[in-house]
Structures are given as C-alpha cells and as structure tokens.
Design a protein around this motif. Structure first.
Motif, PDB file in Angstrom:
ATOM      1  N   GLY A   1      26.598   5.192  22.105  1.00 37.73           N
ATOM      2  CA  GLY A   1      25.548   4.332  22.002  1.00 37.73           C
ATOM      3  C   GLY A   1      24.559   4.490  23.319  1.00 37.73           C
ATOM      4  N   VAL A   2      23.850   3.711  23.573  1.00 40.13           N
ATOM      5  CA  VAL A   2      22.923   3.669  24.687  1.00 40.13           C
ATOM      6  C   VAL A   2      23.804   3.389  25.951  1.00 40.13           C
ATOM      7  N   ASN A   3      23.610   4.065  26.947  1.00 43.30           N
ATOM      8  CA  ASN A   3      24.632   3.688  27.998  1.00 43.30           C
ATOM      9  C   ASN A   3      23.665   3.323  29.269  1.00 43.30           C
ATOM     10  N   TYR A   4      24.068   2.576  30.279  1.00 44.49           N
ATOM     11  CA  TYR A   4      23.587   2.242  31.661  1.00 44.49           C
ATOM     12  C   TYR A   4      24.498   2.413  32.534  1.00 44.49           C
ATOM     13  N   THR A   5      23.968   3.050  33.707  1.00 42.22           N
ATOM     14  CA  THR A   5      24.780   3.199  34.983  1.00 42.22           C
ATOM     15  C   THR A   5      23.816   2.590  36.316  1.00 42.22           C
ATOM     16  N   ILE A   6      24.803   2.066  36.983  1.00 47.29           N
ATOM     17  CA  ILE A   6      23.943   1.560  38.257  1.00 47.29           C
ATOM     18  C   ILE A   6      24.956   1.817  39.436  1.00 47.29           C
ATOM     19  N   ASP A   7      24.344   2.502  40.511  1.00 49.56           N
ATOM     20  CA  ASP A   7      25.239   2.732  41.690  1.00 49.56           C
ATOM     21  C   ASP A   7      24.642   1.811  42.828  1.00 49.56           C
ATOM     22  N   SER A   8      25.434   0.778  42.972  1.00 47.84           N
ATOM     23  CA  SER A   8      25.142  -0.312  43.944  1.00 47.84           C
ATOM     24  C   SER A   8      25.550  -0.051  45.432  1.00 47.84           C
ATOM     25  N   LYS A   9      24.383   0.245  46.087  1.00 45.13           N
ATOM     26  CA  LYS A   9      25.068   0.680  47.740  1.00 45.13           C
ATOM     27  C   LYS A   9      25.543  -0.434  48.537  1.00 45.13           C
ATOM     28  N   GLY A  10      26.292  -0.076  49.415  1.00 43.27           N
ATOM     29  CA  GLY A  10      26.788  -1.110  50.303  1.00 43.27           C
ATOM     30  C   GLY A  10      28.306  -1.314  50.439  1.00 43.27           C
ATOM     31  N   THR A  11      28.546  -2.023  51.324  1.00 41.08           N
ATOM     32  CA  THR A  11      30.330  -2.319  51.293  1.00 41.08           C
ATOM     33  C   THR A  11      30.747  -3.468  50.492  1.00 41.08           C
TER      34      THR A  11
ATOM     35  N   ASN B   1       8.779  -1.091  47.119  1.00 41.19           N
ATOM     36  CA  ASN B   1       9.637  -1.137  45.750  1.00 41.19           C
ATOM     37  C   ASN B   1      10.775  -1.844  45.588  1.00 41.19           C
ATOM     38  N   ARG B   2      11.271  -2.540  44.650  1.00 43.97           N
ATOM     39  CA  ARG B   2      12.536  -3.269  44.681  1.00 43.97           C
ATOM     40  C   ARG B   2      13.413  -2.577  44.299  1.00 43.97           C
ATOM     41  N   GLY B   3      14.724  -3.048  44.737  1.00 42.00           N
ATOM     42  CA  GLY B   3      16.102  -2.440  44.531  1.00 42.00           C
ATOM     43  C   GLY B   3      16.937  -3.299  43.579  1.00 42.00           C
ATOM     44  N   LEU B   4      17.830  -2.687  42.903  1.00 43.78           N
ATOM     45  CA  LEU B   4      18.845  -3.333  42.100  1.00 43.78           C
ATOM     46  C   LEU B   4      20.318  -3.250  42.708  1.00 43.78           C
TER      47      LEU B   4
END
Length: 234
Positions: free
Chosen positions: A44-54, A99-102
């Motif tokens: 199906g449709v996928n979603y990927t997020i790379d959240s920066k930070g420790t 620009n905003r970030g996620l």
C-alpha cells in the motif's frame, strides 16, 4: 544522514485528519508525501520520517487489563516490524529557516508489543516451542581480541601473570670498532703503525685457530694438536 536521528516507516499509511472536510496545511503536507514502494508494491502507500536529534520518541503500549489506556514503554527495546502503530508528528520551526520541520514525537502501539531480536527469531515462536526467556535477550558484544600496543616503534608484551616480558635481544653480532687513528699522522708514523699491527697479527695467529708449522698436518705431533687456521710466513 551524518547526524543522530530516528527513522520510522509505516505501510498502509493513513493521515488522521482532525477535520476531514478542512484538512490543515500540515496534514496535507504529510498526506502528499506518502508513496508506493517499488520494492514492495503490495504494502500500500508508505510513509517514512527521519526525525533528527538525539531524543527518542515516546513509545506508548496498551495498558494491562484491556482498559483502553496506554502506558509508556520504558524497556529501551526496538519495536519489531509489522506492528499496528500510529505515529504522532510534531511541527516545529527551525532557527534559521522559515519552512517548518517535522519530528517524530510519539509511537502509539495498538497491539501487544513485539520487539526486534538480534538473532532475527521472534520470541513468540520460541515460546510456542517451550523456550521462554525471563527477560528479553540482548546481543552481547564479543570482547576485543588481545593485541599489542605500539608507540614510537616500541612494543610491550605482557606475560600471563601481567608482568612485562623480557625485551627481545638483537641477533646481530657487534662489529669491532675501528682502531682510533690520530687526526694528523705522518707517513712514517702510519708505516710504523701498520708494521706493528702486522706483527701482532703474526704472533696471535688466526681467529679460527693457532698457527701451525708449514707443511704439518692437523693431528700430528708437529702440529701440537692445534686447530688449523690462517698462517703467516715471515
């Protein structure tokens, strides 16, 4: 990415709009970035997020007793693949960008959690065969192999008792030091010195053995049972 981050990928991804009739700009942004996996198109449709930070996201798991509430998972383990989860994203404004970030703020698990195992074997599969761990196993790093430390070309080797081993001795024989020669030596002095050295060599014989009479064979009475060596004739 070259920096600390947390990554998460979900399949069959759906955005939970606060108001489906009036989605927010951020909700539309996330919805438009869903994609179909070329490697696994059936997911199906996928979603990927790379959240920066420790900082790791908060992981919430169903509370015991089926109350419908959640407890924070503080086990520190990594969630296994295939869980029914919901990602909670946080919108933020970077310091030097308009620009905003996620960021991945929370992971809500909607079923009994399963965890990734280093050996790739699900604990539930082992439990079905009568193998039950009291605590979830974790991979153990092998100890570093003993090695010698070197610095500046020197090497230190220790014995089993922890004491320094004797330093290896050089196998090269020591070469005799050349005879000292005065800084200024006349021709007569040089000839006299060479004649004296030659006479000394005749008297001492060879380094291999003592001189013997010319024509005598080793082991005969004339030779005096001396070891043959280099002889000099006058």
């Amino acid at each position: 990415m070259g920096k600390p981050h947390t990554t998460a990928t979900i399949t069959d991804a759906e955005v939970q709009f606060s108001d489906p009739a009036k989605p927010t700009l951020e909700e539309m942004y996330v919805s438009e970035r869903r994609y179909t996996s070329k490697k696994n198109p059936d997911s199906g449709v996928n979603y990927t997020i790379d959240s920066k930070g420790t900082s790791l996201p908060i992981i919430a798991i169903p509370a015991a007793g089926g109350s419908g509430t959640f407890d924070q998972d503080t086990s520190g383990q990594e969630l296994a693949q295939g869980l029914d989860v919901e990602l909670v994203l946080r919108v933020y404004k970077p310091e030097n960008h308009n620009n905003r970030g996620l960021a991945l703020s929370q992971v809500i698990v909607h079923e009994t959690p399963r965890y990734y195992t280093a050996g790739g074997v699900a604990l539930s599969e082992l439990a079905a065969r009568g193998i039950v761990f009291n605590t979830p196993p974790r991979a153990v790093q092998a100890p570093a192999s003993p090695s010698t430390a070197s610095a500046g070309g020197a090497m230190r080797v220790e014995t089993k008792d922890g004491l320094p081993a004797p330093s290896p001795q050089s196998t090269h024989s020591h070469q005799p030091q050349p005879a000292s020669v005065p800084d200024e030596e006349s021709l007569e002095q040089r000839l006299a010195r060479l004649e004296q050295e030659n006479a000394t060599l005749k008297n001492t014989g060879s380094a291999v053995g003592a001189p013997i009479a010319v024509g005598a064979s080793p082991g005969t009475p004339d030779s005096g049972d001396q070891q043959a060596g280099i002889t000099y004739q006058g």
